[in-house]
Design a protein around this motif. Structure first.
Motif, PDB file in Angstrom:
ATOM      1  N   ALA A 177       0.844  -1.195   0.000  1.00  0.00           N
ATOM      2  CA  ALA A 177       0.000   0.000   0.000  1.00  0.00           C
ATOM      3  C   ALA A 177       0.881   1.248   0.000  1.00  0.00           C
ATOM      4  O   ALA A 177       1.908   1.286   0.668  1.00  0.00           O
ATOM      5  CB  ALA A 177      -0.891  -0.021   1.230  1.00  0.00           C
ATOM      6  N   SER A 178       0.485   2.265  -0.753  1.00  0.00           N
ATOM      7  CA  SER A 178       1.240   3.519  -0.805  1.00  0.00           C
ATOM      8  C   SER A 178       1.044   4.278   0.513  1.00  0.00           C
ATOM      9  O   SER A 178       0.079   4.018   1.243  1.00  0.00           O
ATOM     10  CB  SER A 178       0.730   4.363  -1.964  1.00  0.00           C
ATOM     11  OG  SER A 178      -0.572   4.805  -1.650  1.00  0.00           O
ATOM     12  N   ARG A 220      -6.437   4.528   4.986  1.00  0.00           N
ATOM     13  CA  ARG A 220      -6.892   3.358   5.734  1.00  0.00           C
ATOM     14  C   ARG A 220      -6.945   3.665   7.234  1.00  0.00           C
ATOM     15  O   ARG A 220      -7.892   3.301   7.911  1.00  0.00           O
ATOM     16  CB  ARG A 220      -5.965   2.171   5.461  1.00  0.00           C
ATOM     17  CG  ARG A 220      -6.449   0.904   6.154  1.00  0.00           C
ATOM     18  CD  ARG A 220      -5.730  -0.314   5.680  1.00  0.00           C
ATOM     19  NE  ARG A 220      -4.343  -0.310   6.108  1.00  0.00           N
ATOM     20  CZ  ARG A 220      -3.443  -1.205   5.713  1.00  0.00           C
ATOM     21  NH1 ARG A 220      -3.775  -2.150   4.853  1.00  0.00           N
ATOM     22  NH2 ARG A 220      -2.211  -1.154   6.155  1.00  0.00           N
ATOM     23  N   ARG A 221      -5.896   4.359   7.718  1.00  0.00           N
ATOM     24  CA  ARG A 221      -5.863   4.714   9.140  1.00  0.00           C
ATOM     25  C   ARG A 221      -7.103   5.546   9.503  1.00  0.00           C
ATOM     26  O   ARG A 221      -7.783   5.282  10.478  1.00  0.00           O
ATOM     27  CB  ARG A 221      -4.592   5.515   9.433  1.00  0.00           C
ATOM     28  CG  ARG A 221      -3.731   4.871  10.520  1.00  0.00           C
ATOM     29  CD  ARG A 221      -2.539   5.692  10.960  1.00  0.00           C
ATOM     30  NE  ARG A 221      -2.055   6.710  10.048  1.00  0.00           N
ATOM     31  CZ  ARG A 221      -1.083   6.531   9.145  1.00  0.00           C
ATOM     32  NH1 ARG A 221      -0.496   5.363   9.018  1.00  0.00           N
ATOM     33  NH2 ARG A 221      -0.693   7.526   8.386  1.00  0.00           N
ATOM     34  N   GLN A 222      -7.365   6.530   8.658  1.00  0.00           N
ATOM     35  CA  GLN A 222      -8.495   7.417   8.934  1.00  0.00           C
ATOM     36  C   GLN A 222      -9.828   6.649   8.878  1.00  0.00           C
ATOM     37  O   GLN A 222     -10.697   6.847   9.730  1.00  0.00           O
ATOM     38  CB  GLN A 222      -8.504   8.563   7.910  1.00  0.00           C
ATOM     39  CG  GLN A 222      -9.274   9.763   8.394  1.00  0.00           C
ATOM     40  CD  GLN A 222      -9.207  10.930   7.405  1.00  0.00           C
ATOM     41  OE1 GLN A 222      -8.332  10.974   6.542  1.00  0.00           O
ATOM     42  NE2 GLN A 222     -10.136  11.863   7.530  1.00  0.00           N
ATOM     43  N   VAL A 236     -10.661  -2.613   3.051  1.00  0.00           N
ATOM     44  CA  VAL A 236      -9.708  -3.449   2.301  1.00  0.00           C
ATOM     45  C   VAL A 236      -8.878  -2.544   1.389  1.00  0.00           C
ATOM     46  O   VAL A 236      -9.419  -1.670   0.709  1.00  0.00           O
ATOM     47  CB  VAL A 236     -10.477  -4.528   1.481  1.00  0.00           C
ATOM     48  CG1 VAL A 236      -9.578  -5.176   0.446  1.00  0.00           C
ATOM     49  CG2 VAL A 236     -11.049  -5.591   2.410  1.00  0.00           C
ATOM     50  N   THR A 237      -7.567  -2.760   1.398  1.00  0.00           N
ATOM     51  CA  THR A 237      -6.657  -1.991   0.541  1.00  0.00           C
ATOM     52  C   THR A 237      -5.808  -2.980  -0.274  1.00  0.00           C
ATOM     53  O   THR A 237      -5.883  -4.201  -0.076  1.00  0.00           O
ATOM     54  CB  THR A 237      -5.757  -1.074   1.387  1.00  0.00           C
ATOM     55  OG1 THR A 237      -5.181  -1.855   2.437  1.00  0.00           O
ATOM     56  CG2 THR A 237      -6.525   0.074   2.004  1.00  0.00           C
ATOM     57  N   ALA A 238      -4.966  -2.415  -1.160  1.00  0.00           N
ATOM     58  CA  ALA A 238      -4.261  -3.260  -2.138  1.00  0.00           C
ATOM     59  C   ALA A 238      -3.360  -4.320  -1.503  1.00  0.00           C
ATOM     60  O   ALA A 238      -3.032  -5.320  -2.150  1.00  0.00           O
ATOM     61  CB  ALA A 238      -3.432  -2.364  -3.061  1.00  0.00           C
ATOM     62  N   ALA A 251      -9.104   2.253  -1.411  1.00  0.00           N
ATOM     63  CA  ALA A 251      -9.723   1.485  -0.326  1.00  0.00           C
ATOM     64  C   ALA A 251     -11.164   1.161  -0.688  1.00  0.00           C
ATOM     65  O   ALA A 251     -11.828   1.926  -1.399  1.00  0.00           O
ATOM     66  CB  ALA A 251      -9.699   2.295   0.973  1.00  0.00           C
ATOM     67  N   ILE A 252     -11.599   0.012  -0.186  1.00  0.00           N
ATOM     68  CA  ILE A 252     -13.006  -0.373  -0.291  1.00  0.00           C
ATOM     69  C   ILE A 252     -13.493  -0.484   1.147  1.00  0.00           C
ATOM     70  O   ILE A 252     -12.852  -1.160   1.968  1.00  0.00           O
ATOM     71  CB  ILE A 252     -13.166  -1.725  -1.020  1.00  0.00           C
ATOM     72  CG1 ILE A 252     -12.527  -1.628  -2.415  1.00  0.00           C
ATOM     73  CG2 ILE A 252     -14.636  -2.124  -1.140  1.00  0.00           C
ATOM     74  CD1 ILE A 252     -11.674  -2.780  -2.761  1.00  0.00           C
TER      75      ILE A 252
END
Ligand SMILES: Cc1cc2nc3c(=O)[nH]c(=O)nc-3n(C[C@H](O)[C@H](O)[C@H](O)COP(=O)(O)OP(=O)(O)OC[C@H]3O[C@@H](n4cnc5c(N)ncnc54)[C@H](O)[C@@H]3O)c2cc1C
Length: 462
Positions: free
Chosen positions: A6-7, A14-16, A26-28, A50-51
């Protein structure tokens, strides 16, 4: 594809999200990323940052505010059936509503408030336990949010109108993160716009419907040989039928299904889904003109529970397909012959012409009462072809364009829920006459920055 790192921006998003949302994010770099970014249709290789699956309206509002603050593209997803791929973003956030499945049923008033993570099949099955129904479309896995906001044409359309004709109220989270209720007396222009204008005005978290009593239907599949006479005859029979009867006729090469005789496989047939929502004997009588068009190749029409109208669906089926949606006001033997000619000439793995006779309760609502303004059109036609890979796609698209032009040189209407990624001119055709200007005005009021733009977009600037 294996998970990719993840970048830093993704990690920060994601944190937020995880700080504010209890639901899944869910992220890459997650193993489930590819599955999470997939839609019903294949062919969309878009990679969202993100999803996220909110678990309540407050969390929906938080995701919307985060997307607005960070100027991220926001894709709203219900059942994931967008044929334009609108419910997955490239580089933005997917707001997936599918965890929101609560419903509040009032059997005395015959109303329901349903969260928009429900699919048409889930809600239909629940309502049928109480002898109640709403007409959605022809497929159980379609989300109630997407189909309703676009209009909703299905098995009860001639009897009870479009899905939006049973919509009493909605709860939306708008671009400013506010939760707004709308109905005929509360923000009436917004209520007008969401009945056909799609996801342009906010994320609908709950919808309230008027329910219809329905203990069962005479329905199911009728398979007839496709000839010029049976196609034109089918449409004439559907137009002459009582309003309790709605029919969806798919003309296509017969698939190798177990109930279809093997010698018929690959031959052009009318695979019709017929639904009579009324008295059983009257239903059997209404079926006679269809059953006598030709000797049926298969006849599965019988008294059934309404949820059984939805055909079984194959898990993991992600077709790559192109389509064209249009309206006709008559379908004579010349048009029937064009349909046969084009379907015969194509070698696409699946190609089909779908005919839906409208009228009945749909046509009794004035054109300007909702943002679906095609109420007086007689027949909806959806043409489709599967394609195999990017080189094949333009070939199938050209075939569709020629097919559509041959059926009607003047192609002046479109049903927004069946539009693919067809461009702004086709979106305008979904909203003819003054409908467009009115929608633009509502958009300007509720989403002036066009946060909800990953859809069949109505830009606030017109
Ligand atoms: C196999 C199949 C059969 C179909 N049959 C019919 C049919 O019989 N009749 C018919 O009328 N249509 C039919 N459709 C079209 C269908 O109604 C649209 O594709 C609809 O948009 C799908 O909704 P969804 O929630 O499943 O899709 P998604 O891909 O999740 O959503 C599509 C778009 O709708 C908007 N949206 C969805 N939910 C919300 C929400 N809660 N709030 C705000 N915006 C939202 C978003 O802009 C989103 O991009 C069919 C489609 C398929 C693929």
């Amino acid at each position: 594809m294996s998970p990719s790192p993840a970048s830093p921006e993704t990690l920060s998003i994601r944190r937020q999200l995880r700080a504010t949302v209890d639901g899944r994010v869910v992220t890459a770099d997650d193993a489930s990323y590819d599955q999470a970014r997939a839609l019903f249709y294949g062919g969309f290789d878009r990679r969202p940052q993100a999803i996220v699956w909110p678990t309540n309206t407050t969390e929906v509002a938080q995701v919307i505010s985060l997307a607005a603050e960070r100027r991220l593209e926001l894709a709203v997803r219900g059942g994931g059936h967008s044929s334009a791929g609108h419910s997955v973003s490239d580089g933005g956030i997917v707001l997936d509503l599918s965890e929101l499945k609560a419903l509040e049923l009032d059997t005395a008033q015959r109303t329901v408030w349903a969260q928009t993570g429900l699919t048409a099949g889930e809600l239909t099955t629940e309502l049928a336990r109480h002898g109640l129904a709403i007409g959605f479309g022809d497929t159980a896995s379609v989300g109630i949010g997407g189909i309703t906001l676009g209009g909703g044409v299905g098995y009860l359309a001639r009897r009870h109108g479009l899905t939006i004709d049973s919509l009493l109220a909605a709860e939306l989270v708008t671009a400013d993160g506010q939760t707004v209720r709308t109905d005929a007396g509360t923000h009436p222009e917004l209520f007008w716009a969401i009945r056909g204008g799609g996801g342009n005005f906010g994320a609908a978290t709950r919808l309230q419907f008027q329910l219809h009593e329905l203990d069962g239907v005479v329905g199911g599949m009728l398979l007839l040989p496709a000839t010029v006479e049976t196609i034109a005859g089918f449409v004439a029979a559907a137009e002459a039928a009582p309003e309790e009867l709605s029919a969806i006729a798919n003309i296509l090469p017969a698939p190798p299904l177990p109930f279809i005789p093997t010698q018929v496989h690959g031959r052009l047939v009318i695979m019709a889904l017929i639904c009579f929502a009324g008295d059983t004997q009257a239903g059997q009588r209404a079926l006679v003109p269809f059953r006598t068009l030709a000797t049926p190749l298969a006849d599965l029409v019988r008294p059934i529970g309404y949820p059984e109208m939805y055909p079984p669906e194959e898990e993991g089926f992600h077709p790559t397909a192109v389509g064209h949606t249009m309206f006709l006001d008559r379908l004579d033997t010349r048009a029937a012959s064009t349909i046969l000619e084009y379907l015969q000439a194509s070698d696409a793995a699946l190609r089909a012409a779908q005919l839906r006779v409208l009228g009945g309760a749909i046509a009794r609502v004035p054109d300007d009462a909702t943002a679906f303004a095609h109420r007086q059109r007689r027949i909806m036609v959806n043409l489709a072809a599967f394609y195999q890979g990017p080189e094949d796609k333009p070939v199938r698209q050209r075939w569709l364009e020629r097919f559509a032009t041959s059926l009607s040189p003047v192609d002046d209407g479109a049903y927004v829920n069946f539009l693919g990624d067809d461009g702004p001119a086709r979106i305008r055709q979904a909203y003819p006459g003054p409908t467009w200007e009115r929608l633009v005005a509502v958009k300007r009021r509720w989403d002036p920055t066009n946060l909800f733009r990953h859809n069949h977009n109505i830009p606030p600037g017109g």
